[in-house]
Design an enzyme around this catalytic site. Structure first.
Site, PDB file in Angstrom:
ATOM      1  CG  HIS A   1      44.340 -11.784  91.512  1.00  0.00           C
ATOM      2  ND1 HIS A   1      43.599 -13.047  91.546  1.00  0.00           N
ATOM      3  CD2 HIS A   1      45.569 -12.020  91.853  1.00  0.00           C
ATOM      4  CE1 HIS A   1      44.182 -14.010  92.013  1.00  0.00           C
ATOM      5  NE2 HIS A   1      45.659 -13.392  92.100  1.00  0.00           N
TER       6      HIS A   1
ATOM      7  CB  CYS B   1      37.022 -11.874 101.853  1.00  0.00           C
ATOM      8  SG  CYS B   1      35.126 -11.554 101.781  1.00  0.00           S
TER       9      CYS B   1
ATOM     10  CD  GLU C   1      37.902 -18.427  97.685  1.00  0.00           C
ATOM     11  OE1 GLU C   1      37.685 -17.400  97.052  1.00  0.00           O
ATOM     12  OE2 GLU C   1      36.913 -19.089  97.925  1.00  0.00           O
TER      13      GLU C   1
ATOM     14  CB  THR D   1      34.132 -16.649  97.501  1.00  0.00           C
ATOM     15  OG1 THR D   1      35.519 -16.176  96.909  1.00  0.00           O
ATOM     16  CG2 THR D   1      34.269 -16.969  98.836  1.00  0.00           C
TER      17      THR D   1
ATOM     18  CB  CYS E   1      30.852 -14.045  98.163  1.00  0.00           C
ATOM     19  SG  CYS E   1      31.509 -13.221  96.916  1.00  0.00           S
TER      20      CYS E   1
ATOM     21  CB  SER F   1      40.495 -11.018  88.467  1.00  0.00           C
ATOM     22  OG  SER F   1      39.131 -11.218  88.840  1.00  0.00           O
ATOM     23  CB  SER F   2      38.978 -16.358  90.084  1.00  0.00           C
ATOM     24  OG  SER F   2      37.834 -17.312  89.947  1.00  0.00           O
ATOM     25  CG  ASN F   3      35.818 -11.458  90.700  1.00  0.00           C
ATOM     26  OD1 ASN F   3      35.223 -10.495  89.871  1.00  0.00           O
ATOM     27  ND2 ASN F   3      37.023 -11.117  91.359  1.00  0.00           N
TER      28      ASN F   3
HETATM   29 FE1  F3S Z   1      34.841 -11.533  99.408  1.00  0.00          FE
HETATM   30 FE2  F3S Z   1      33.372 -12.218  97.548  1.00  0.00          FE
HETATM   31 FE3  F3S Z   1      34.757  -9.757  97.287  1.00  0.00          FE
HETATM   32  S1  F3S Z   1      34.755 -13.148  98.850  1.00  0.00           S
HETATM   33  S2  F3S Z   1      36.674 -10.430  98.454  1.00  0.00           S
HETATM   34  S3  F3S Z   1      33.164 -10.312  98.746  1.00  0.00           S
HETATM   35  S4  F3S Z   1      34.387 -11.519  95.731  1.00  0.00           S
END
Ligand code: F3S
Length: 277
Positions: A41, A96, A126, A164, A192, A220-222
Site C-alpha cells: 500500500h 510475506c 490480508e 500481522t 509481526c 495502509s493498515s499499519n
Molecule cells: Fe511482513 Fe510485517 Fe512487513 S507481515 S510485510 S514484515 S509489516
C-alpha cells in the site's frame, strides 16, 4: 525552526523490501508482468512500478493465460492460486513469510476442526487472504474489537489468529477477553516483529512529543495503527502521504516523525525538510 525527531525503527520492513525486490527482478526479465492488487500500500511506489511496465489488476480475469503474475505481500486466498495455476500463469508469490505463518496456522486449526477467531480488519487484503486458506471461511469469525467477542458463540475450545499489522495493545485486550470467555484458547503470535517494533517506538516517543506524524498511505493498515497508538497515548497524530498534507495541520512541537512499513524513506526526508526549513 520546528523541533522534529525521527523515530526509529520506521519505514520499510523486511517483507516489503522482499516484495519490492521480487517485483523488480520479474520486471528485469523484460516480459509483461501482471500484479494482482497493489504490491504494497504505497501509491507513489505503485505508480513508479507502473512506469517501469508493471500491469496492476484487480481480478484474474484481466490476466492472460500463461502470463507472469505477481501476488502481493498481503497474501491471496488459495482459490486465487488454484485459478492462476489453471490459467498456467508463471506465479511469483511475494506473500510475506509472517503472513504465510498465519496461513499455515489457520489451515492447521481447520484440519483439527477447531473453531477459528481471526483478530483483524474485515475486508483488508490480508484478512481476506487468511480466510481464503480455509475450505469453509464462512465458519471463521473475524473480530475487530473487544465488544464483538460478546456475540461469538460458545465453544469448549477456539484457535486464535491475529492480522500481522493489527494494533498490538488492542489485540492483547481482545485475547484476554477471549481467554475469559473460552475454557481453552489456542493462540499463535500473529503481529509481526516489524509492526510490534514500530508501534512500540511510537509509544516510547509519545511522552516527549506533542505531535506524532506518520508517513504512510491512507490504505495502509499499519500506518493507521501507528496513528491510533499515538492517539491512545493522548497525542495529536496525523497521517501524511506527501509533504503537501502538512498544509493547515495544527502541529505542536516537539514532533515525532515515523513511517509505516510500506512508506518510503525519501518521503519521510521530504516531510522532515519541509517541517524544519
Ligand atoms: Fe511482513 Fe510485517 Fe512487513 S507481515 S510485510 S514484515 S509489516
Amino acid at each position: 525552526m520546528m523541533k522534529v525527531d525521527l523515530i526509529f525503527p520506521r519505514g520499510f520492513c523486511f517483507g516489503v523490501e522482499r516484495a519490492l525486490s521480487m517485483l523488480d527482478d520479474a520486471l528485469a526479465q523484460g516480459q509483461p508482468v501482471y500484479v494482482l492488487h497493489e504490491i504494497v500500500h504505497n501509491t507513489v511506489l505503485v505508480n513508479a512500478f507502473r512506469e517501469k511496465g508493471a500491469l496492476f489488476v484487480e481480478s484474474l480475469d484481466d490476466v492472460p493465460d500463461g502470463a507472469c503474475l505477481v501476488f502481493s505481500a498481503h497474501g491471496v486466498p488459495k482459490s486465487v492460486k488454484e485459478r492462476a495455476q489453471q490459467k498456467k500463469c508463471r506465479c511469483i508469490d511475494t506473500t510475506c513469510p509472517f503472513v504465510e505463518r498465519i496461513h499455515k496456522w489457520v489451515s492447521k486449526l481447520e484440519k483439527e476442526s477447531c473453531p477459528i477467531v481471526l483478530i483483524g480488519k474485515r475486508g483488508h487484503a490480508e484478512t481476506q487472504g487468511t480466510l481464503g486458506q480455509l475450505d469453509f471461511p464462512q465458519r471463521a469469525f473475524v473480530v475487530e474489537n473487544e465488544a464483538e467477542v460478546d456475540s461469538l458463540p460458545p465453544a469448549d475450545k477456539i484457535g486464535v489468529a491475529v492480522q500481522t499489522t493489527f494494533n498490538a495493545d488492542k489485540a492483547e485486550q481482545i485475547q484476554q477477553k477471549l481467554a475469559r470467555k473460552y475454557p481453552t484458547v489456542l493462540f499463535q503470535k500473529g503481529i509481526c516483529v516489524a509492526t510490534a517494533e514500530r508501534q512500540q517506538a511510537v509509544k516510547d516517543a509519545c511522552p516527549t512529543h506533542a505531535t506524532i506524524l506518520v508517513v504512510g498511505d491512507r490504505k495502509s493498515s499499519n500506518a493507521r495503527r501507528l496513528v491510533e497508538v499515538a492517539e491512545q497515548a493522548g497525542r495529536k497524530a496525523f497521517l501524511i502521504e506527501t509533504p503537501a498534507d502538512l498544509t493547515g495541520l495544527d502541529i505542536t512541537e516537539p514532533v515525532g516523525l515515523t513511517a509505516a512499513s510500506s512508506a518510503s524513506e525519501d518521503v519521510v526526508m521530504a516531510v522532515f525538510r519541509n517541517l524544519t526549513k
